[in-house]
Design a protein around this motif. Structure first.
Motif, mmCIF file in Angstrom:
data_model
loop_
_atom_site.group_PDB
_atom_site.id
_atom_site.type_symbol
_atom_site.label_atom_id
_atom_site.label_comp_id
_atom_site.label_asym_id
_atom_site.label_seq_id
_atom_site.Cartn_x
_atom_site.Cartn_y
_atom_site.Cartn_z
ATOM 1 N N GLY A 276 0.962 -0.948 -0.117
ATOM 2 C CA GLY A 276 0.222 -0.151 -0.002
ATOM 3 C C GLY A 276 0.593 1.911 -0.337
ATOM 4 O O GLY A 276 0.111 2.228 -0.509
ATOM 5 N N GLN A 277 1.954 0.931 -0.069
ATOM 6 C CA GLN A 277 2.845 1.994 -0.038
ATOM 7 C C GLN A 277 3.986 2.858 -1.439
ATOM 8 O O GLN A 277 3.667 1.709 -2.581
ATOM 9 C CB GLN A 277 4.132 2.105 1.173
ATOM 10 N N THR A 278 3.161 3.846 -1.650
ATOM 11 C CA THR A 278 3.565 4.497 -2.755
ATOM 12 C C THR A 278 5.015 4.481 -3.180
ATOM 13 O O THR A 278 6.075 4.806 -1.508
ATOM 14 C CB THR A 278 2.968 5.872 -2.551
ATOM 15 N N PRO A 279 5.622 4.039 -4.260
ATOM 16 C CA PRO A 279 7.726 4.129 -4.177
ATOM 17 C C PRO A 279 8.094 5.733 -3.743
ATOM 18 O O PRO A 279 7.258 6.901 -4.368
ATOM 19 C CB PRO A 279 7.400 3.878 -5.916
ATOM 20 N N ARG B 197 10.412 9.148 -4.741
ATOM 21 C CA ARG B 197 10.311 9.401 -6.143
ATOM 22 C C ARG B 197 11.871 9.537 -5.856
ATOM 23 O O ARG B 197 12.309 10.638 -5.381
ATOM 24 C CB ARG B 197 9.901 10.601 -6.046
ATOM 25 N N ASP C 184 10.673 0.159 -4.634
ATOM 26 C CA ASP C 184 10.086 1.272 -3.242
ATOM 27 C C ASP C 184 10.196 2.151 -3.811
ATOM 28 O O ASP C 184 10.607 3.731 -3.189
ATOM 29 C CB ASP C 184 11.614 0.517 -2.009
ATOM 30 N N THR D 199 11.306 5.066 -7.604
ATOM 31 C CA THR D 199 10.486 4.820 -8.793
ATOM 32 C C THR D 199 11.605 6.204 -9.300
ATOM 33 O O THR D 199 11.687 7.081 -8.721
ATOM 34 C CB THR D 199 9.324 6.076 -9.252
ATOM 35 N N ASP E 94 11.903 12.652 -3.193
ATOM 36 C CA ASP E 94 11.538 11.589 -1.587
ATOM 37 C C ASP E 94 13.979 12.058 -1.524
ATOM 38 O O ASP E 94 14.211 11.860 -0.129
ATOM 39 C CB ASP E 94 11.017 10.441 -1.857
#
Ligand SMILES: NC(=O)c1ccc[n+]([C@@H]2O[C@H](COP(=O)([O-])OP(=O)(O)OC[C@H]3O[C@@H](n4cnc5c(N)ncnc54)[C@H](O)[C@@H]3O)[C@@H](O)[C@H]2O)c1
Length: 241
Positions: free
Chosen positions: A4-7, A9, A31, A33, A71
């Motif tokens: 459910g966690q967004t990769p 950036r 994990d 992108t 990120d």
């Protein structure tokens, strides 16, 4: 990756050999992108974008940070730029910076990086990947378990200069020493007269010239004393035994 966690950036500064290698590794993980690559040389930024699916090329770092809001930022540029670029990435809101070794080319820069990352709550990793090599992981475990008896002295050497391969040597020593605090260091460097025909930035094996845009020594040695009493003797360069 946590379900459910967004990769995260990820963006890379410096699209040369190491920048591309980092991007390929990150792109292979669920994990991350890889959203962008930035280089002062436009053709390298373009090549990066062609090779890393989904990444956009940039030559303007501020624009990349503002548009992509990464990120995680990888700093894979020439050594003297590690400090200012790490600080810019932290101040732009990156949650993590992976900075290539050497962390910095002087102590003041290293301290400024740590302070800026603390202020911005940014995790800072210096890329000393050799401590992950299975042989060094095993050796650290054997030393910690006492399988080799009491280790009082580590003597190690490598080719190259202190800020290139030497940083791996120092980090590997610290790894084997269980990351014990270093209490005392003394060292000495030796510099052969520079070759006037040598271009800044070239030169391996080191011939008393330049690497990664700064002058380097021909050989160096250091005696390191750790807080737990372990002594290490380190040698780098073409003159090491
Ligand atoms: N961890 C390792 O084992 C390892 C191995 C080799 C190199 N390195 C380190 O990786 C870093 C890069 O090495 P490389 O071999 O990829 O060098 P490289 O010359 O191939 O790439 C560096 C790139 O950074 C770009 N650059 C410089 N300043 C910039 C800036 N301000 N903004 C954007 N781009 C900028 C240059 O144009 C160049 O394309 C160095 O710090 C080096 O010490 C680490």
């Amino acid at each position: 990756m946590i379900e459910g966690q967004t990769p995260l950036r990820a963006a890379v500064i410096g699209c040369g050999g190491m920048g591309l290698a980092h991007a390929r590794s990150l792109a292979a993980l669920a994990d991350f992108t890889v959203v962008a690559g930035c280089d002062l040389q436009e053709e390298l930024a373009q090549r990066f974008a062609e090779q890393i699916a989904g990444a956009r090329p940039y030559t303007d770092l501020d624009r990349m940070l503002a548009e992509q809001r990464p990120d995680v930022v990888v700093v894979a540029t020439n050594n003297v730029t590690h400090a200012p670029l790490t600080i810019r990435a932290a101040e732009a809101g990156a949650r993590g910076v992976i900075c290539e070794k050497p962390m910095a080319t002087c102590l003041a820069d290293g301290r400024a990086m740590v302070e800026a990352c603390r202020r911005a709550n940014t995790a800072l990793i210096v890329h000393h990947q050799r401590r992950m090599l299975p042989e060094f992981v095993t050796l650290r475990r054997l030393i910690a378990e006492g399988a080799l008896g009491e280790v009082r002295l580590i003597r190690a050497g490598c080719a190259g200069d202190v800020l290139s391969d030497g940083t791996h040597l120092v980090d590997t020593l610290r790894h084997l020493a269980g990351d014990a605090e270093v209490r005392r260091v003394f060292g000495q460097i030796h510099r052969l007269p520079p070759d006037p025909a040598e271009e800044p930035g070239q030169g391996f094996p080191v011939s008393g010239g330049w690497r990664y845009g700064h002058p380097v020594e021909s050989g160096a040695m250091a005696v390191v004393e750790c807080a737990d009493g372990l002594r290490a003797e380190l040698f780098t360069g073409t003159l090491q035994p």
